[in-house]
Enzyme design. Structure first.
Site, PDB file in Angstrom:
ATOM      1  N   SER A  48      -9.938  -0.222   7.306  1.00  8.21           N
ATOM      2  CA  SER A  48      -9.360  -0.061   5.964  1.00  8.21           C
ATOM      3  C   SER A  48      -8.675  -1.293   5.382  1.00  8.21           C
ATOM      4  CB  SER A  48      -8.371   1.107   5.965  1.00  8.21           C
ATOM      5  OG  SER A  48      -9.066   2.317   5.840  1.00  8.21           O
ATOM      6  N   LYS A  70       0.845  -1.201   0.000  1.00 11.74           N
ATOM      7  CA  LYS A  70       0.000   0.000   0.000  1.00 11.74           C
ATOM      8  C   LYS A  70       0.879   1.249   0.000  1.00 11.74           C
ATOM      9  CE  LYS A  70      -3.907   2.006   2.583  1.00 11.74           C
ATOM     10  NZ  LYS A  70      -4.737   1.891   3.815  1.00 11.74           N
ATOM     11  N   SER A  93      -9.788   2.019   3.016  1.00  7.90           N
ATOM     12  CA  SER A  93      -8.895   2.713   2.118  1.00  7.90           C
ATOM     13  C   SER A  93      -7.893   1.811   1.387  1.00  7.90           C
ATOM     14  CB  SER A  93      -8.114   3.765   2.901  1.00  7.90           C
ATOM     15  OG  SER A  93      -7.236   3.161   3.824  1.00  7.90           O
TER      16      SER A  93
END
Lengths: 486, 94
Positions: free
Chosen positions: A177, A78, A153
């Protein structure tokens, strides 16, 4: 055989038996990225050349008999985790050209374990969002239905694992997330106990809530990645000194004799009936496997969202004060302007609307005259929420529940209504407030063909129990073996 | 009204954000909705409940105060918009 849909366990076996090389595997994944990225947009940066060099090094390690289970396995990271020499944007224009001079501790650990890094995954700007629509570089699409959000997210990471454009990913979870997008993309996502994985090099959103964890295609894979990244780090004073157990060994424990709590408050008003049916079917599977399911109460559940959306923005407003145009990131310097003009111009041009909204909320909640009413009050109610869980865990070994009230919604559906968007996290954020480990794993598909996840929550540092329950469920079902037709 | 347009402008200044008038209007409405939702916390009596600022009971981590290698100066400066090779440069302060 589709190399891109291998689990880590399968790929690791093939590599050990020399049936494939890491270079072949990496080439297959880079081709898959090429074939899917235009539709999915899971990556912000692709590091093909470095990946192939890492794959060659991994093949040498394997040949020398020095390989571990993650050696030569292609992964994505990420874009909120610092990667030395590879730009790290956090999905924000303000960090568009930021190239970290160091690796996050967990990235360094994965490199030591022989990771092949394919690139950096898309995300909501600064991890603020539930759909990846807040990325400054465009939304990610759900591989199961390109009209749907992947969740957020960590939506780039979960979409990538679902699309087969990496074998595993590492995401972060501040209010859901990892788990919410894992649920929406039909993959496994594990948020460890707060402090279990070092936050050094994880670009801070809300420091008392942030935690990184694995996103994989199986529970066993999640155990392997967690094994590599968990543990104390002198560079993160909030990382826990507790010994790291053997997570893979815990998988086989099964659920026989375990007491699993079903929180009555988690079947909220407005929950999609398909979510409730799917999750209740999953409960029945766990019962058949020998678990005892009992109802528990988490009486303060209804206050969690309000607590979270005070505390997380408050911490964010403080953490994001560092983007001032001086040391790194965007710097806008108006002609004849002074320092203050630079701050205003840099921050106003660099941050997107959701980040501005949260900085504003957090600044307000911490400002003189409002601190006690908002931040002070929320911090006290946070204690009540944590006590709810502590009391429940006196009766049960783990808690099982839905992950999100609905399957993935359509792109664009909630962008204009922040409060509606925030409700996506209503069943996941209490875990972060209480610092507990939680996992989402695939439990079925809606009639529309969108994945629905099952959440397993454990007491502090009970990742072994969470993994054991998840593994038992996975072995009794085949949801994790389904892939989108992409 | 939980928060007025004037207060939104004041908070923006505290946060070093410049909002264009449309954004300020939009935020005033949205922040009112969100802060009204937060009101539900006042239903709970929290007198005598200690705050939680950290989910784990960890005590402050201490280590010996010894000099150790850190980031090279050039690496530290590499991401800055302007430097003189030794220091970060910023626009005039006063």
């Amino acid at each position: 055989m589709d190399l891109h849909y291998l689990t880590i366990t399968q790929a690791s076996d093939l590599l050990a038996r020399r049936e494939i090389s890491s270079v072949e595997l990496t080439r297959a994944l880079l081709q898959r990225i090429e074939a899917t990225e235009e539709r999915v947009h899971a990556y912000l940066t692709i590091t093909a050349e470095q990946a192939l060099a890492q794959a060659e090094a991994a093949d040498q390690r394997i040949a020398a008999g020095e390989a571990g289970p993650l050696t030569g396995i292609p992964a994505g990271i990420k874009d909120v985790l610092c990667t030395r020499g590879v730009r790290t944007t956090c999905g924000s224009k303000i960090l568009e050209r930021f190239v970290p001079p160091y690796d996050a501790t967990l990235v360094a650990r994965l490199r030591d374990a022989g990771m092949v890094m394919l690139g950096k995954h898309n995300m909501d700007e600064f991890a603020m969002g539930s759909s990846t629509e807040n990325s400054a570089y465009g939304a990610t699409h759900n591989p199961w239905d390109l009209a749907a959000i992947p969740g957020g997210s960590s939506g780039g990471s979960t979409a990538s694992v679902a699309a087969g454009s990496c074998l595993y990913a590492v995401g972060t979870d501040t209010g859901g997330s990892i788990r919410q997008p894992a649920s929406h993309c039909g993959v496994v996502g594990l948020k460890p106990t707060y402090g279990r994985v070092s936050r050094y090099g994880l670009v801070a959103f809300a420091s008392s809530l942030d935690q990184a964890g694995p996103i994989t295609r199986s529970v066993a894979d999640a155990a392997m990645v967690l094994q590599a990244i968990a543990g104390h780090d002198p560079a993160d004073s909030t990382s826990a000194p507790n010994q790291v157990p053997d997570y893979r060994a815990a998988l086989a424990r099964g659920v026989k004799g375990l007491k699993l709590g079903v929180p009555r408050e988690y079947f909220v008003e407005g929950m999609d009936p398909e979510v409730e049916q799917t999750v209740r079917r999953a409960f029945a599977v766990l019962e058949e496997l020998g678990a005892e399911l009992v109802e528990v109460s988490l009486p303060h559940t209804d206050y969690g969202l309000a607590v979270y959306y005070i505390i997380a923005p408050a911490e964010a407003s403080s953490n994001l004060a560092r983007y001032d145009g001086v040391k790194y990131g965007l710097s806008v310097r108006p002609e004849d302007g002074d320092l203050l003009d630079m701050y205003y111009a840099t921050r106003s041009q660099g941050f997107g609307p959701e980040v501005v909204r949260r900085i504003m909320l957090g600044t307000y909640a911490l400002s003189a005259g409002y601190y006690d009413a908002y931040y002070g009050k929320a911090s006290a109610v946070r204690t009540l929420l944590a006590r709810d869980f502590a009391e429940a865990f006196e009766q049960v070994d783990a808690i099982v529940s839905p992950v999100s009230p609905t399957p993935a919604f359509d792109l664009g559906q909630k962008v204009d209504d922040p409060l509606q968007m925030y409700l996506s996290d209503v069943l996941t954020l209490a875990c972060n407030l209480a610092g507990l480990p939680g996992m989402s794993l695939p439990a079925g598909l809606s009639q529309q063909g969108r994945p629905i996840g099952l959440q397993i929550i454990g007491p502090h540092f009970a990742e072994e129990t969470v993994l054991a329950v998840g593994h038992a469920f996975e072995r009794a079902t085949d949801h994790h073996q389904q892939h989108p037709s992409l | 009204m939980k928060i007025s347009r004037q207060e939104v402008d004041r908070v923006a200044r505290l946060a070093r954000l410049k909002l264009d008038p449309e954004m300020a209007e939009l935020l005033t409405g949205q922040m009112n909705d969100i802060l009204t939702y937060m009101d539900k916390l006042t239903q709970l009596d929290t007198s005598g409940v200690p705050p939680t600022n950290h989910a784990l009971e960890l005590t402050g981590a201490m280590r010996p105060d010894q000099a150790r290698p850190s980031l090279e100066r050039q690496q530290g400066l590499a991401n800055a918009a302007d430097t003189d090779g030794q220091y970060f440069k910023v626009p005039r302060v006063i």
